[in-house]
Design a protein around this motif. Structure first.
Motif, short mmCIF file in Angstrom:
data_model
loop_
_atom_site.label_atom_id
_atom_site.label_comp_id
_atom_site.label_asym_id
_atom_site.label_seq_id
_atom_site.Cartn_x
_atom_site.Cartn_y
_atom_site.Cartn_z
N ASN A 211 -8.24 19.31 12.75
CA ASN A 211 -7.78 20.37 12.95
C ASN A 211 -7.97 21.15 11.83
O ASN A 211 -7.87 20.84 10.88
CB ASN A 211 -5.99 19.97 13.35
N LYS A 212 -9.43 22.30 11.62
CA LYS A 212 -9.81 22.65 10.93
C LYS A 212 -8.67 24.02 10.59
O LYS A 212 -9.51 25.03 9.78
CB LYS A 212 -11.25 22.88 11.05
N GLU A 213 -7.79 24.62 11.29
CA GLU A 213 -7.20 25.64 11.16
C GLU A 213 -6.22 25.29 9.87
O GLU A 213 -4.75 25.49 10.29
CB GLU A 213 -6.85 26.29 12.37
N THR A 214 -6.70 25.78 8.75
CA THR A 214 -5.78 26.44 7.48
C THR A 214 -6.80 27.67 6.78
O THR A 214 -7.63 28.09 7.93
CB THR A 214 -5.94 24.74 6.75
N THR A 226 -2.66 22.42 5.59
CA THR A 226 -1.99 23.93 5.79
C THR A 226 -1.27 24.71 4.05
O THR A 226 -0.65 23.35 3.92
CB THR A 226 -1.48 24.48 6.43
#
Length: 541
Positions: A211-214, A226
């Protein structure tokens, strides 16, 4: 080296006094007070008849003695059961996930858990009201408590002499260090692990689908935590799950990036005592063979040198690497699929994540590839970990103590792009980073010289290494900038501290060599020999 090493060489001394005074503790057994009871029921009448029947054949006195003996035996068994239950409870409290491996070394224990002795002093006939059970003191805690050298030992009164007055040499230099003889250092190796404050169990994040949502930073190797996850990782708890590199693949070095052959991984897992690790990437350095290493250390310590494929090719062509995969004491481990384009960042993996690459090792000594080790590792561990009752040691920078000064020096030297360094320092300032001052004592510096790390693999030091690596993965690869932030956040929650040794002490046991490109520049120019003189003989035709 038999008698010592660089610095002060002390002779043999008497072994530490391991005797402990044990005083008996009196624990009187309380019996219930006599109270009025209701008339006997039918069941008690039957028991009374049985008592009279037994007394008819054996006599009342013998029956009473038998009952009193039975009572004392029952009391003894009950006390023994309680003591063993408490001992088992203490033993269970030691179990952690990855950082308290057993010790297979030949060294004797320092604080071995003693068995509980129970003395039941009973005389016959027994007076139940006055029965006493004497219990030996409880065993010592099941972790290493440190030690002091015997009175009169030369290292107890050792102090650093003033630096030599050499005006021509103003840079850093080594200073004397009081090591104890090799055989004594080996004998003092702790059998049991040191205490890990707060954190007891560490597990690591595994993400097959990242999960690259940072907000910023991160990598496919270290994950993309995060900022909330980052804050949570500094909320130190007894059991923690956190990012610590190798987020993909079944285990470190296997399909994770920084991939290692299975045969090497199996051998690395067999290291259960001390590991000395180093790395050379990009054929940047020549391999330095350790000096003054005892035969015992060569047999019992794992020496591992990590190298990329470029370095492997150079070693095969010029360094004598063959099918044995060894050069001198070093076992060469070739790493493939390096996760970063920045060679310095790749080097931080074996440097900071040694506990993940060697999951069963108890102690490790990291040295940069340009350094030559000149003191036996057991003597280094004894001096800077065991004698200091520390679990992580690193030298302070010889010149700079302040993170802000270190950042400016990195920018001036072009070690990293200025904007990234400024962003990292500003982020830490918002979190409370202040310039170093004497108000931070007993902390002696905020800037380490990170080319050597001495550590024990227990949960708290493993946590520090993971969080330090996460900062390197998120921000710049200049680990001197992030060191104090991680250290101080952990110290605020646990009281755990790093042993920051003097830079001159570090220079006592490692000697810095030049990088290969510097050596090439320093090489004298090649001068071709002059042509042979022409013959002066004339010919007459």
């Amino acid at each position: 080296m038999n008698g010592g090493s660089l610095g002060i060489r002390s002779g043999s001394y008497s072994s530490l006094d391991k005797k402990q005074q044990q005083n008996d503790v009196l624990l009187p057994i309380q019996t219930p007070s006599t109270t009025k009871t209701k008339p006997y029921s039918k069941m008690f009448k039957d028991k009374e008849k049985l008592f009279r029947w037994a007394s008819k054949f054996a006599g009342r006195k013998r029956v009473r003695k038998f009952l009193l003996v039975a009572i004392s035996v029952a009391v003894f068994v009950w006390v023994l059961y309680v003591g063993r239950a408490k001992d088992q409870e203490n033993h269970n409290g030691l179990k952690v996930n990855d950082s308290l491996p057993p010790n297979n070394s030949e060294a004797p224990p320092m604080n071995e858990v003693q068995t509980v002795g129970i003395i039941n002093r009973v005389s016959f006939p027994i007076d139940v009201e006055r029965t006493e059970v004497r219990v030996m003191p409880p065993p010592p805690p099941s972790y290493f408590l440190g030690y002091t050298l015997p009175p009169g030992h030369p290292c107890n009164s050792f102090s650093l002499p003033p630096p030599p007055a050499d005006k021509k040499r103003t840079g850093p230099r080594p200073c004397p260090v009081c090591y104890i003889p090799m055989k004594d250092a080996i004998a003092l190796m702790p059998k049991i692990p040191s205490f890990s404050p707060v954190v007891k169990d560490l597990t690591y994040v595994y993400e097959e689908n990242l999960n690259k949502e940072t907000e910023f930073g991160g990598s496919d190797f270290g994950g993309y935590p995060t900022l909330k996850q980052r804050d949570d990782s500094y909320d130190i708890r007894e059991s923690m799950n956190l990012h610590c590199g190798f987020v993909k693949g079944s285990k470190p070095g296997h399909g994770t990036g920084f991939d290692i052959d299975d045969n090497d991984l199996v051998d690395m897992e067999q290291c259960r005592g001390v590991v000395v690790a180093s790395a050379i990437f990009g054929a940047f350095d020549d391999i330095q063979q350790p000096k003054n290493i005892s035969e015992y250390s060569k047999r019992t310590i794992c020496f591992y040198m990590f190298a990329d494929e470029e370095t492997e090719a150079d070693l095969k062509a010029n360094g004598g690497l063959d099918e044995t995969r060894k050069i001198g004491v070093w076992r060469i481990v070739v790493v493939r699929n390096l996760p970063y384009t920045d060679g310095r960042r790749n080097g931080k993996i074996p440097k900071l994540l040694t506990h993940r690459l060697f999951p069963n090792a108890r102690f490790s000594l990291w040295i940069d590839g340009k350094l030559e080790l000149v003191v036996d590792p057991y003597q280094i561990l004894e001096r800077f970990l065991w004698r200091a009752n520390a679990t992580f040691a690193i030298s302070r920078h010889y010149k700079r103590f302040d993170v802000f000064d270190e950042a400016e020096a990195n920018k001036a030297a072009g070690k990293y792009d200025n904007a990234s360094i400024d962003f990292q320092v500003d982020f830490y300032k918002k979190e409370g980073l202040t310039p170093y001052s004497e108000a931070k004592l007993p902390i002696t510096s905020d800037v380490p010289e990170g080319c050597v790390i001495i550590r024990e693999h227990i949960p708290i030091s493993n946590l520090f290494s993971c969080l330090w690596f996460n900062e390197v993965d998120r921000f710049t690869s200049r680990d001197q900038i992030s060191f104090s932030t991680v250290r101080d956040k952990i110290a605020a929650k646990t009281g755990w501290m790093v042993n920051m040794i003097l830079d001159c002490e570090r220079r006592n046991f490692v000697v810095q060599q030049y990088h290969k490109e510097v050596l090439a520049q320093m090489a004298p120019p090649v001068i071709n020999p002059p042509p042979p003189p022409t013959s002066s003989r004339s010919f007459v035709r």
